[in-house]
Design a protein around this motif. Structure first.
Motif, PDB file in Angstrom:
ATOM      1  N   THR A 131       0.832  -1.197   0.000  1.00 49.80           N
ATOM      2  CA  THR A 131       0.000   0.000   0.000  1.00 49.80           C
ATOM      3  C   THR A 131       0.870   1.252   0.000  1.00 49.80           C
ATOM      4  N   PHE A 132       0.810   2.000  -1.108  1.00 48.88           N
ATOM      5  CA  PHE A 132       1.639   3.193  -1.268  1.00 48.88           C
ATOM      6  C   PHE A 132       0.773   4.343  -1.772  1.00 48.88           C
ATOM      7  N   ASP A 133      -0.079   4.861  -0.912  1.00 49.03           N
ATOM      8  CA  ASP A 133      -1.037   5.898  -1.295  1.00 49.03           C
ATOM      9  C   ASP A 133      -0.691   7.194  -0.557  1.00 49.03           C
ATOM     10  N   ASN A 151      13.390  -2.710   8.286  1.00 51.46           N
ATOM     11  CA  ASN A 151      12.100  -3.353   8.567  1.00 51.46           C
ATOM     12  C   ASN A 151      11.472  -3.974   7.325  1.00 51.46           C
ATOM     13  N   TRP A 152      11.925  -3.555   6.150  1.00 52.85           N
ATOM     14  CA  TRP A 152      11.311  -3.998   4.906  1.00 52.85           C
ATOM     15  C   TRP A 152      12.102  -5.092   4.205  1.00 52.85           C
ATOM     16  N   VAL A 153      13.266  -5.457   4.758  1.00 55.23           N
ATOM     17  CA  VAL A 153      14.086  -6.507   4.153  1.00 55.23           C
ATOM     18  C   VAL A 153      13.318  -7.825   4.090  1.00 55.23           C
ATOM     19  N   GLU A 154      12.471  -8.077   5.081  1.00 59.31           N
ATOM     20  CA  GLU A 154      11.726  -9.341   5.129  1.00 59.31           C
ATOM     21  C   GLU A 154      10.783  -9.517   3.944  1.00 59.31           C
ATOM     22  N   PHE A 155      10.489  -8.463   3.209  1.00 60.23           N
ATOM     23  CA  PHE A 155       9.626  -8.571   2.044  1.00 60.23           C
ATOM     24  C   PHE A 155      10.376  -9.115   0.832  1.00 60.23           C
ATOM     25  N   GLY A 156      11.681  -9.339   0.957  1.00 56.31           N
ATOM     26  CA  GLY A 156      12.490  -9.850  -0.135  1.00 56.31           C
ATOM     27  C   GLY A 156      12.905  -8.747  -1.090  1.00 56.31           C
ATOM     28  N   ASP A 157      13.755  -9.110  -2.034  1.00 54.68           N
ATOM     29  CA  ASP A 157      14.265  -8.117  -2.981  1.00 54.68           C
ATOM     30  C   ASP A 157      13.131  -7.482  -3.789  1.00 54.68           C
ATOM     31  N   GLU A 158      12.169  -8.289  -4.211  1.00 52.70           N
ATOM     32  CA  GLU A 158      11.063  -7.741  -5.007  1.00 52.70           C
ATOM     33  C   GLU A 158      10.244  -6.756  -4.187  1.00 52.70           C
ATOM     34  N   GLY A 159       9.976  -7.104  -2.935  1.00 55.76           N
ATOM     35  CA  GLY A 159       9.230  -6.194  -2.070  1.00 55.76           C
ATOM     36  C   GLY A 159       9.980  -4.904  -1.815  1.00 55.76           C
ATOM     37  N   GLN A 161      12.267  -3.586  -3.771  1.00 59.39           N
ATOM     38  CA  GLN A 161      12.272  -2.836  -5.032  1.00 59.39           C
ATOM     39  C   GLN A 161      10.941  -2.124  -5.243  1.00 59.39           C
ATOM     40  N   ASN A 162       9.845  -2.745  -4.840  1.00 55.98           N
ATOM     41  CA  ASN A 162       8.537  -2.099  -4.971  1.00 55.98           C
ATOM     42  C   ASN A 162       8.456  -0.846  -4.098  1.00 55.98           C
ATOM     43  N   VAL A 163       9.056  -0.901  -2.923  1.00 53.97           N
ATOM     44  CA  VAL A 163       9.117   0.287  -2.070  1.00 53.97           C
ATOM     45  C   VAL A 163       9.854   1.413  -2.787  1.00 53.97           C
ATOM     46  N   PHE A 164      11.025   1.098  -3.317  1.00 59.40           N
ATOM     47  CA  PHE A 164      11.812   2.123  -3.999  1.00 59.40           C
ATOM     48  C   PHE A 164      11.117   2.614  -5.272  1.00 59.40           C
ATOM     49  N   LYS A 165      10.419   1.740  -5.963  1.00 56.68           N
ATOM     50  CA  LYS A 165       9.693   2.158  -7.167  1.00 56.68           C
ATOM     51  C   LYS A 165       8.565   3.121  -6.820  1.00 56.68           C
ATOM     52  N   ALA A 166       7.873   2.860  -5.718  1.00 58.60           N
ATOM     53  CA  ALA A 166       6.805   3.769  -5.293  1.00 58.60           C
ATOM     54  C   ALA A 166       7.365   5.138  -4.928  1.00 58.60           C
ATOM     55  N   ILE A 167       8.500   5.152  -4.246  1.00 54.90           N
ATOM     56  CA  ILE A 167       9.152   6.419  -3.918  1.00 54.90           C
ATOM     57  C   ILE A 167       9.584   7.133  -5.188  1.00 54.90           C
ATOM     58  N   HIS A 168      10.201   6.391  -6.089  1.00 55.94           N
ATOM     59  CA  HIS A 168      10.686   6.953  -7.361  1.00 55.94           C
ATOM     60  C   HIS A 168       9.533   7.576  -8.140  1.00 55.94           C
ATOM     61  N   TYR A 203      23.648  -3.079  -0.175  1.00 61.31           N
ATOM     62  CA  TYR A 203      22.312  -3.599  -0.486  1.00 61.31           C
ATOM     63  C   TYR A 203      21.332  -2.458  -0.730  1.00 61.31           C
ATOM     64  N   VAL A 204      21.372  -1.441   0.107  1.00 58.50           N
ATOM     65  CA  VAL A 204      20.484  -0.295  -0.054  1.00 58.50           C
ATOM     66  C   VAL A 204      20.737   0.382  -1.392  1.00 58.50           C
ATOM     67  N   ILE A 205      22.006   0.570  -1.717  1.00 57.40           N
ATOM     68  CA  ILE A 205      22.348   1.220  -2.982  1.00 57.40           C
ATOM     69  C   ILE A 205      21.868   0.377  -4.162  1.00 57.40           C
ATOM     70  N   ARG A 206      22.059  -0.925  -4.072  1.00 62.11           N
ATOM     71  CA  ARG A 206      21.639  -1.813  -5.165  1.00 62.11           C
ATOM     72  C   ARG A 206      20.131  -1.776  -5.358  1.00 62.11           C
ATOM     73  N   MET A 207      19.375  -1.806  -4.265  1.00 65.22           N
ATOM     74  CA  MET A 207      17.918  -1.773  -4.366  1.00 65.22           C
ATOM     75  C   MET A 207      17.438  -0.442  -4.945  1.00 65.22           C
ATOM     76  N   ALA A 208      18.042   0.658  -4.497  1.00 66.48           N
ATOM     77  CA  ALA A 208      17.641   1.978  -4.995  1.00 66.48           C
ATOM     78  C   ALA A 208      17.957   2.116  -6.483  1.00 66.48           C
ATOM     79  N   GLU A 209      19.137   1.685  -6.869  1.00 74.42           N
ATOM     80  CA  GLU A 209      19.521   1.806  -8.278  1.00 74.42           C
ATOM     81  C   GLU A 209      18.678   0.906  -9.172  1.00 74.42           C
ATOM     82  N   SER A 210      18.222  -0.219  -8.637  1.00 72.61           N
ATOM     83  CA  SER A 210      17.374  -1.113  -9.432  1.00 72.61           C
ATOM     84  C   SER A 210      16.024  -0.482  -9.737  1.00 72.61           C
ATOM     85  N   ALA A 211      15.641   0.537  -8.938  1.00 67.95           N
ATOM     86  CA  ALA A 211      14.374   1.237  -9.165  1.00 67.95           C
ATOM     87  C   ALA A 211      14.564   2.507  -9.990  1.00 67.95           C
ATOM     88  N   GLY A 212      15.775   2.786 -10.414  1.00 67.57           N
ATOM     89  CA  GLY A 212      16.026   3.935 -11.280  1.00 67.57           C
ATOM     90  C   GLY A 212      16.719   5.107 -10.624  1.00 67.57           C
TER      91      GLY A 212
END
Length: 268
Positions: A131-133, A151-159, A161-168, A203-212
């Protein structure tokens, strides 16, 4: 402020802007930090959290639209709300204001208790993993998250990445994502849930860069070389939680709060 380490600046224009951010003193930000509305317990932690240097590094300005993700107790809200009140906009994006949502109701209670300071804060719903509203696409100048990513690592890499994509998606082109979190030494393993509360900077840098995102800079302002991230009960062994109570209490007090990464990303 002399401890800033800038890296991977995105061209001469961004480099110039970044340097200007660190050279200009922001009296309004200092006034917000010094405000009498802040709780004494929160203000006492400034020595570890360095709010002026941290927000200056991210390049905050009082006319920006800023999203604070997962504000919970509102430590940074106490600074951001008065700073942005007149000419900017603060969106406090966390759990919905519903009785079943503990942190959402905690944040609502804080806002309602002092409308003179928090009356213009706009609530938004940010409740990973799905939920990203919290803001329209391309509408935000800056998104900030403080000690939340682990706290969001437990959602896995895809989860993640979805966080970073919503922010992006929420940020305008050229918008900034500012991240502070507990830093795990790269030589130590990060488990699937980041159960110690520490995560790898890489890891943080990799996840952020994967979202653009592009990494625009790093700062060591929130570093603590005394913290080796090897404590019983993880980061919560350290102040202010002191999860082990009297066991090795003096040792943990001498270490102080955790070693933290401070990263600045930009949406190209």
């Amino acid at each position: 402020m002399k401890r800033f380490i800038l890296a991977a600046l995105l061209g001469a224009g961004l480099a110039g802007a970044a340097l200007a951010d660190h050279q200009a003193d922001d009296g309004k930000l200092r006034a917000a930090i010094a405000g009498s509305h802040r709780s004494a317990a929160h203000a006492a932690r400034d020595t570890y959290r360095h709010p002026y240097e941290t927000l200056s590094f991210f390049g905050i300005r009082p006319n920006m639209t800023v999203v604070e993700l997962t504000p919970e107790g509102g430590w940074y809200t106490e600074i951001l709300a008065p700073y942005l009140r007149e000419n900017g906009k603060l969106i406090g994006a966390g759990e919905a204001f519903e009785p079943a949502k503990r942190y959402g109701m905690m944040f609502k209670k804080k806002l309602d208790a002092n409308p003179a300071v928090y009356g213009k804060v706009v609530p938004g719903v940010f409740d990973p993993p799905s939920t990203f509203d919290f803001a329209a696409p391309n509408s935000v100048d800056m998104v900030l998250t403080f000690r939340n990513l682990h706290n969001w690592v437990e959602f896995g890499d895809e989860g993640m990445q979805n966080v970073f994509k919503a922010i992006h998606a929420s940020l305008k082109p050229g918008g900034v994502l500012g991240v502070v979190d507990h830093r795990l030494p790269e030589s130590m393993p990060q488990d699937a849930k980041a159960s110690s509360g520490y995560i790898h900077e890489s890891y943080v840098i990799r996840m952020a860069e994967s979202a653009g995102f592009k990494l625009a800079g790093k700062s060591e302002i929130n570093a603590n070389p005394k913290d080796k991230a090897d404590h019983k009960r993880g980061v919560w062994a350290l102040p202010p939680t002191l999860a082990n109570r009297d066991e090795d209490r003096e040792k943990y007090l001498a270490i102080g709060e955790s070693d933290r990464m401070t990263l600045k990303f930009v949406k190209p």
